[in-house]
Scaffold this motif. Structure first.
Motif, short mmCIF file in Angstrom:
data_model
loop_
_atom_site.label_atom_id
_atom_site.label_comp_id
_atom_site.label_asym_id
_atom_site.label_seq_id
_atom_site.Cartn_x
_atom_site.Cartn_y
_atom_site.Cartn_z
N ARG A 69 0.84 -1.20 0.00
CA ARG A 69 0.00 0.00 0.00
C ARG A 69 0.88 1.26 0.00
NH1 ARG A 69 -2.59 -3.18 3.73
NH2 ARG A 69 -1.92 -1.89 5.49
N ARG A 70 1.96 1.22 0.74
CA ARG A 70 2.87 2.37 0.79
C ARG A 70 3.56 2.59 -0.55
NH1 ARG A 70 5.27 1.33 6.88
NH2 ARG A 70 3.39 2.10 7.94
N ALA A 71 3.97 1.51 -1.20
CA ALA A 71 4.60 1.64 -2.52
C ALA A 71 3.60 2.21 -3.52
CB ALA A 71 5.13 0.30 -2.99
N GLY A 72 2.34 1.76 -3.44
CA GLY A 72 1.30 2.29 -4.32
C GLY A 72 1.06 3.78 -4.08
N ASP A 73 1.12 4.18 -2.82
CA ASP A 73 0.98 5.59 -2.47
C ASP A 73 2.12 6.40 -3.06
OD1 ASP A 73 -0.19 7.79 -0.52
OD2 ASP A 73 1.98 7.74 -0.16
N ARG A 74 3.33 5.89 -2.92
CA ARG A 74 4.49 6.61 -3.48
C ARG A 74 4.40 6.70 -5.00
NH1 ARG A 74 10.11 5.69 -2.36
NH2 ARG A 74 10.16 7.78 -3.22
N MET A 75 3.96 5.60 -5.64
CA MET A 75 3.80 5.61 -7.10
C MET A 75 2.74 6.64 -7.49
SD MET A 75 4.87 4.32 -9.96
CE MET A 75 5.38 2.64 -9.96
N TYR A 76 1.63 6.65 -6.76
CA TYR A 76 0.57 7.62 -7.04
C TYR A 76 1.11 9.04 -6.92
CZ TYR A 76 -3.60 10.42 -6.56
OH TYR A 76 -4.55 11.39 -6.75
#
Length: 105
Positions: A69-76
């Motif tokens: 979820r954190r990686a997805g947030d950073r990608m977003y």
């Protein structure tokens, strides 16, 4: 499309590698994933190995989910300025709610 691709490339250059990390409260187990959830690194301290294998496995799965979820947030947050909210969400990346932003260190 070329212009959006160029903006995305520039955003990646500024952000550096995008990963997500999570660890247990005591730091005994830590994981790092790339966007999408593929494990990049798992660290276990000798203290972590005192637990039953099933407990360790469950903690790794939970941490990997949190890190994903954190990686997805950073990608977003990296790509949304270049591609727009709708396009980056359609790729499966979403920002974390504000109450979960304590990991951004």
């Amino acid at each position: 499309m070329d212009e959006a691709g160029e903006r995305a490339r520039a955003q990646f250059e500024r952000s550096g590698p995008i990963t997500g990390r999570a660890q247990t409260g005591d730091g005994a187990i830590a994981v790092e994933v790339v966007p999408g959830g593929k494990l990049k690194n798992v660290k276990l301290t000798p203290y972590a190995l005192r637990s039953a294998p099933e407990v360790i496995a469950q903690q790794i799965v939970e941490l990997a989910n949190q890190a994903t979820r954190r990686a997805g947030d950073r990608m977003y947050r990296t790509l949304a300025p270049a591609l727009g909210d709708g396009q980056i969400r359609s790729m499966g990346y979403e920002p974390l709610p504000d109450d979960e932003d304590d990991y951004r260190r």
